[in-house]
Design an enzyme around this catalytic site. Structure first.
Site, PDB file in Angstrom:
ATOM      1  N   CYS A 102       0.418   0.644   1.455  1.00 22.01           N
ATOM      2  CA  CYS A 102       0.255   0.839   2.904  1.00 22.01           C
ATOM      3  C   CYS A 102       0.768  -0.404   3.618  1.00 22.01           C
ATOM      4  CB  CYS A 102      -1.196   1.100   3.296  1.00 22.01           C
ATOM      5  SG  CYS A 102      -1.323   1.240   5.095  1.00 22.01           S
TER       6      CYS A 102
ATOM      7  N   LYS B 211      -4.993  12.759   3.186  1.00 21.22           N
ATOM      8  CA  LYS B 211      -4.664  11.434   3.744  1.00 21.22           C
ATOM      9  C   LYS B 211      -5.229  10.316   2.870  1.00 21.22           C
ATOM     10  CE  LYS B 211      -3.835   8.032   6.728  1.00 21.22           C
ATOM     11  NZ  LYS B 211      -2.482   7.527   7.030  1.00 21.22           N
TER      12      LYS B 211
HETATM   13  C1  DHB Z   1      -0.179   4.323   6.581  1.00 23.33           C
HETATM   14  C2  DHB Z   1       1.151   4.280   6.830  1.00 23.33           C
HETATM   15  C3  DHB Z   1       2.004   4.571   5.836  1.00 23.33           C
HETATM   16  O1  DHB Z   1       3.349   4.545   6.006  1.00 23.33           O
HETATM   17  C4  DHB Z   1       1.526   4.904   4.610  1.00 23.33           C
HETATM   18  O2  DHB Z   1       2.378   5.259   3.675  1.00 23.33           O
HETATM   19  C5  DHB Z   1       0.206   4.928   4.349  1.00 23.33           C
HETATM   20  C6  DHB Z   1      -0.649   4.636   5.364  1.00 23.33           C
HETATM   21  C7  DHB Z   1      -1.100   4.009   7.664  1.00 23.33           C
HETATM   22  O3  DHB Z   1      -0.872   3.034   8.370  1.00 23.33           O
HETATM   23  O4  DHB Z   1      -2.079   4.734   7.839  1.00 23.33           O
END
Ligand code: DHB
Length: 322
Positions: free
Chosen positions: A128, A45
């Site tokens: 993001c 992540k």
């Molecule tokens: C998040 C959402 C996304 O679409 C992404 O690509 C990266 C992070 C988020 O809000 O955590």
């Protein structure tokens, strides 16, 4: 039998289908499940220095066409992920870190730490869409150039940029020039299409709570946008591309390969189906590759033809970054 393994930046992936950063990859359990699955890599992540619980619930909604999310970067924080790197190594597949610093200098610090921990590749998330008060870096060319140049100095490991979707010819060309200039090794495109709205007409309500109901769109809704971005960047750059957006079948993955992707990232379909999605996708991808006479993903890469049947080929940029 067609194979599904690939090599990007000298790194061997057992499958061309990997998880997109952000989809079922937050907890240690999520990451272990990706290791155990047929996913071609473990993408951690998008990481911040500190733990983040993320935005208020509900922050994710999925329907037959895709998903909308405003997660707000929920993640365990860099220290915990660094502890997990050696543990996740045992799955013998590439480990990919993704970073999105909140403060100046955070990305450089996290990249140095991930580099030292021994991840195989590092994605700098320029896109993001869900951080209150922060624009997406990828829509600011100068800020992107500065960030990528600064990060490049920190690591010799394969480092790439995760890009937001672009919709204008100049944006493609200028971002391609920035990626060349700053020495990016690979491109991940697209992140979710930011600031979209899905409405529940029965309840007369927005589907998600944070950010005024606005969120990043993913899944089948965005496949034509992701294919266009993959194709454009593959015409403008000689870099491996991870195509993300709308991959929920082997045929979707095949379309990304034809458009110029070397690998595909799976987001919405992974959240909907869990890590077993990779077993299905790999089987479907093998079948479609075989039907078209390709022995693996690399053979199909960039084989897209124009409507006249001639190879789509490369493009010469008409403009430069500055
Ligand atoms: C998040 C959402 C996304 O679409 C992404 O690509 C990266 C992070 C988020 O809000 O955590």
């Amino acid at each position: 039998m067609a194979e599904v393994s690939i090599e990007i930046c000298g790194v061997r992936f057992p499958s061309a289908a990997i998880n997109a950063a952000g989809a079922k990859d937050v907890s240690a359990g999520d990451l272990e499940a990706l290791g155990q699955s047929e996913a071609g890599a473990i993408v951690i992540k998008t990481t911040t220095k500190a733990f983040r619980s993320g935005n208020d619930l509900p922050r994710w909604h999925t329907d037959g066409m895709g998903s909308i999310n405003s997660m707000g970067l929920p993640n365990l924080g860099i220290e915990r992920y660094l502890e997990l790197v050696p543990v996740l190594r045992r799955w013998n597949k590439p480990l990919i870190a993704s970073v999105s610093g909140i403060e100046e200098g955070d990305n450089e610090e996290m990249i140095a730490a991930y580099d030292k921990a021994g991840v195989d590749m590092i994605e700098v998330n320029l896109s993001c869409p869900n951080l209150a008060g922060k624009g997406q870096l990828g829509y600011d060319l100068d800020a992107s150039r500065e960030m990528l140049a600064s990060c490049r100095k920190i690591t010799k490991r394969p480092m790439g940029a995760k890009l937001p979707p672009y919709f204008d010819g100049f944006q493609f060309e200028r971002m391609a020039a920035v990626l060349k200039e700053t020495g990016a090794d690979f491109v991940v495109t697209i992140n979710s299409v930011g600031n979209t709205l899905i409405i529940d007409p029965e309840k007369e309500e927005k589907m998600i709570a944070p950010n005024g109901g606005f969120g990043g769109l993913g899944g089948s809704y965005v496949k034509p946008i992701s294919l266009a971005n993959v194709h454009k960047f593959s015409q403008l750059l000689d870099l491996p591309i991870v195509g993300v957006g709308g991959v929920s079948s082997g045929v979707d993955a095949f379309e990304h390969l034809l458009a110029g992707a070397s690998a595909v990232g799976v987001g919405t379909a992974l959240v909907n189906e869990g890590p077993a999605v990779f077993t299905r996708l790999n089987a479907e991808l093998r079948t479609v590759l075989e039907e078209h006479g390709y022995d693996g993903p690399a053979a199909a890469r960039g084989k897209l033809k124009d409507k006249t049947g001639t190879p789509a080929g490369k493009e010469t940029p008409a403009t430069q970054a500055r």
